[in-house]
Design a protein around this motif. Structure first.
Motif, mmCIF file in Angstrom:
data_model
loop_
_atom_site.group_PDB
_atom_site.id
_atom_site.type_symbol
_atom_site.label_atom_id
_atom_site.label_comp_id
_atom_site.label_asym_id
_atom_site.label_seq_id
_atom_site.Cartn_x
_atom_site.Cartn_y
_atom_site.Cartn_z
ATOM 1 N N PRO A 2 0.834 -1.200 0.000
ATOM 2 C CA PRO A 2 0.000 0.000 0.000
ATOM 3 C C PRO A 2 0.873 1.256 0.000
ATOM 4 O O PRO A 2 1.979 1.267 0.542
ATOM 5 N N GLY A 3 0.378 2.321 -0.642
ATOM 6 C CA GLY A 3 1.114 3.565 -0.711
ATOM 7 C C GLY A 3 1.099 4.285 0.609
ATOM 8 O O GLY A 3 0.440 3.870 1.563
ATOM 9 N N PRO A 4 1.794 5.424 0.674
ATOM 10 C CA PRO A 4 1.833 6.201 1.913
ATOM 11 C C PRO A 4 0.450 6.751 2.242
ATOM 12 O O PRO A 4 -0.354 7.024 1.372
ATOM 13 N N LYS A 5 0.193 6.894 3.510
ATOM 14 C CA LYS A 5 -1.095 7.382 3.958
ATOM 15 C C LYS A 5 -1.259 8.837 3.526
ATOM 16 O O LYS A 5 -0.373 9.658 3.737
ATOM 17 N N PRO A 6 -2.391 9.184 2.890
ATOM 18 C CA PRO A 6 -2.568 10.566 2.414
ATOM 19 C C PRO A 6 -2.669 11.541 3.570
ATOM 20 O O PRO A 6 -3.077 11.195 4.669
ATOM 21 N N ILE A 38 -10.687 18.730 -6.683
ATOM 22 C CA ILE A 38 -9.774 17.798 -6.023
ATOM 23 C C ILE A 38 -9.841 17.982 -4.509
ATOM 24 O O ILE A 38 -9.990 17.011 -3.744
ATOM 25 N N VAL A 39 -9.755 19.214 -4.047
ATOM 26 C CA VAL A 39 -9.732 19.479 -2.609
ATOM 27 C C VAL A 39 -11.068 19.106 -1.976
ATOM 28 O O VAL A 39 -11.120 18.487 -0.893
ATOM 29 N N LEU A 40 -12.181 19.457 -2.624
ATOM 30 C CA LEU A 40 -13.490 19.130 -2.071
ATOM 31 C C LEU A 40 -13.685 17.616 -1.987
ATOM 32 O O LEU A 40 -14.267 17.097 -1.012
ATOM 33 N N THR A 41 -13.215 16.896 -2.985
ATOM 34 C CA THR A 41 -13.356 15.437 -2.971
ATOM 35 C C THR A 41 -12.450 14.812 -1.913
ATOM 36 O O THR A 41 -12.840 13.865 -1.213
ATOM 37 N N ARG A 63 -2.230 14.018 -5.402
ATOM 38 C CA ARG A 63 -1.269 14.123 -4.306
ATOM 39 C C ARG A 63 -0.659 15.538 -4.262
ATOM 40 O O ARG A 63 -0.484 16.124 -3.192
ATOM 41 N N LYS A 64 -0.356 16.084 -5.440
ATOM 42 C CA LYS A 64 0.279 17.406 -5.507
ATOM 43 C C LYS A 64 -0.627 18.478 -4.912
ATOM 44 O O LYS A 64 -0.196 19.274 -4.067
ATOM 45 N N TRP A 65 -1.914 18.509 -5.341
ATOM 46 C CA TRP A 65 -2.783 19.593 -4.908
ATOM 47 C C TRP A 65 -3.332 19.380 -3.504
ATOM 48 O O TRP A 65 -3.657 20.338 -2.812
ATOM 49 N N ARG A 66 -3.394 18.120 -3.033
ATOM 50 C CA ARG A 66 -3.725 17.880 -1.632
ATOM 51 C C ARG A 66 -2.625 18.475 -0.742
ATOM 52 O O ARG A 66 -2.907 19.186 0.221
ATOM 53 N N ALA A 67 -1.372 18.154 -1.106
ATOM 54 C CA ALA A 67 -0.250 18.651 -0.307
ATOM 55 C C ALA A 67 -0.163 20.177 -0.380
ATOM 56 O O ALA A 67 0.122 20.848 0.626
ATOM 57 N N ARG A 68 -0.400 20.747 -1.563
ATOM 58 C CA ARG A 68 -0.328 22.204 -1.716
ATOM 59 C C ARG A 68 -1.382 22.894 -0.847
ATOM 60 O O ARG A 68 -1.109 23.909 -0.209
ATOM 61 N N PHE A 69 -2.586 22.313 -0.807
ATOM 62 C CA PHE A 69 -3.649 22.925 -0.014
ATOM 63 C C PHE A 69 -3.358 22.798 1.481
ATOM 64 O O PHE A 69 -3.566 23.745 2.249
ATOM 65 N N VAL A 70 -2.887 21.613 1.920
ATOM 66 C CA VAL A 70 -2.585 21.430 3.336
ATOM 67 C C VAL A 70 -1.509 22.417 3.785
ATOM 68 O O VAL A 70 -1.563 22.951 4.902
ATOM 69 N N ALA A 71 -0.550 22.716 2.884
ATOM 70 C CA ALA A 71 0.549 23.613 3.247
ATOM 71 C C ALA A 71 0.133 25.080 3.194
ATOM 72 O O ALA A 71 0.441 25.858 4.109
#
Length: 362
Positions: A2-6, A38-41, A63-71
């Protein structure tokens, strides 16, 4: 494996409203709409793989835009302005080019700079030279003619003529009078080709002369109507005949104030004697080399642009008939030219212009 936990993504109420607003905004870019989806989903608790499958994109994009939004939160989804390519032309080069354009002649012996000649000297492209000239309002390829009146009574005459325009006397008619001499009856050597879709009207550059006529005109500055008469010659005798035409056309109870230039036919002894016998005529002369003060010149420009410039006539009689018809049409719906600039404003402008040129050494 399994991949890394999101990364955990939780939205505040405000962030959710903004993201949904971007989805509905018609002017939002497609890229910003996708990032909002992406972020809403992701905020629904879905892993990256499910979000990617639902939206039809790659997991790496999710993965890119999840990380960008969290940061960076909402600001992380908006593209930052790009700096663009670095400047290749310095301020010093621009200053040198402008100074050379204003103060130096082309080394080739040409009368004026072109983008090509300036580009060769300045070591720039023609497009760069053109952009700089446009930015500074420089047009070396254009020259305008001008002449400053040296009339010793210039100020007095300007105040007199402008005053009669801005404050006409009561119970009087103000007429701007002049002659348009040497109007040529010209016929093209070949038929004029008419206007067609995608093609302008066309006429030959060469022509046949069929004689000339002179048009004497008096423009009523209040109504815009015109008293006009054709004569084949242009002497004081014709001017006197035109004064008589004006006298007959205007009711006898009105005073007549005529704005005229300093042409010799307006000041002969015969004209002066006639005026003494007709005291209701009052002449107001414009300064020498100041035809722009005579409003009838503006009407002559209308006649030239709308009738004469593109007309063809086989005789002077045909030309005069055509002009007379145009004048009749004008008088059916006349349009006055309204003078608005006060004499002091005109004199201040001319004084500033003379001072500026004197200070520049030209």
């Amino acid at each position: 494996m399994p991949g890394p936990k999101p990364l955990v993504l939780v939205l505040s109420d405000r962030e959710r409203r903004v993201l949904r607003g971007w989805l509905r905004k018609q002017t939002a870019s497609q890229a910003l709409v996708l990032r909002s989806r992406i972020v809403l989903t992701c905020a629904e608790g879905r892993p990256n793989a499910q979000v990617a499958e639902k939206l039809g994109i790659s997991r790496e994009t999710v993965r890119k835009w999840r990380a960008r939004f969290v940061a960076d939160r909402l600001e992380g989804l908006v593209d930052k302005p790009r700096s663009g390519a670095p400047r290749t032309i310095t301020d010093e080069q621009v200053e040198s080019l402008v100074a050379r354009t204003l103060d130096q002649a082309p080394p080739t012996g040409d009368s004026h700079w072109s983008t090509r000649s300036m580009a060769d000297v300045a070591g720039m492209s023609q497009s760069a030279v053109s952009r700089i000239w446009r930015a500074f309002g420089l047009k070396p390829h254009i020259v305008q003619t001008w002449k400053l009146s040296t009339d010793p009574e210039f100020v007095t005459k300007v105040r007199d003529v402008v005053g009669i325009y801005l404050a006409p006397p009561e119970n009087a008619l103000v007429l701007a009078v002049d002659e348009k001499s040497q109007i040529q009856a010209l016929d093209r050597t070949q038929p004029v080709l008419p206007l067609a879709p995608g093609t302008p009207a066309r006429m030959t550059h060469d022509y046949i002369r069929h004689g000339t006529t002179s048009l004497f005109a008096a423009l009523d500055i209040a109504s815009g109507s015109v008293i006009a008469q054709h004569y084949r010659r242009h002497r004081h005798q014709e001017f006197l005949r035109f004064l008589k035409t004006i006298d007959a056309a205007v009711p006898k109870d009105l005073e007549l104030h005529l704005v005229l230039d300093n042409y010799a036919t307006h000041k002969t002894e015969a004209v002066k004697k006639w005026l003494l016998r007709h005291p209701r005529f009052h002449l107001h002369f414009t300064p020498t080399s100041a035809s722009w003060l005579n409003l009838v010149e503006r009407w002559f420009a209308e006649l030239t642009c709308r009738k004469l410039r593109r007309s063809a006539h086989r005789s002077v009689t045909e030309l005069e008939r055509d002009i007379r018809h145009w004048i009749n049409e004008w008088n059916d719906n006349p349009k006055p030219f309204v003078w608005t600039k006060a004499a002091d404003a005109i004199l201040d402008t001319l004084a500033a212009y003379c001072t500026r040129n004197s200070d520049s050494g030209h």
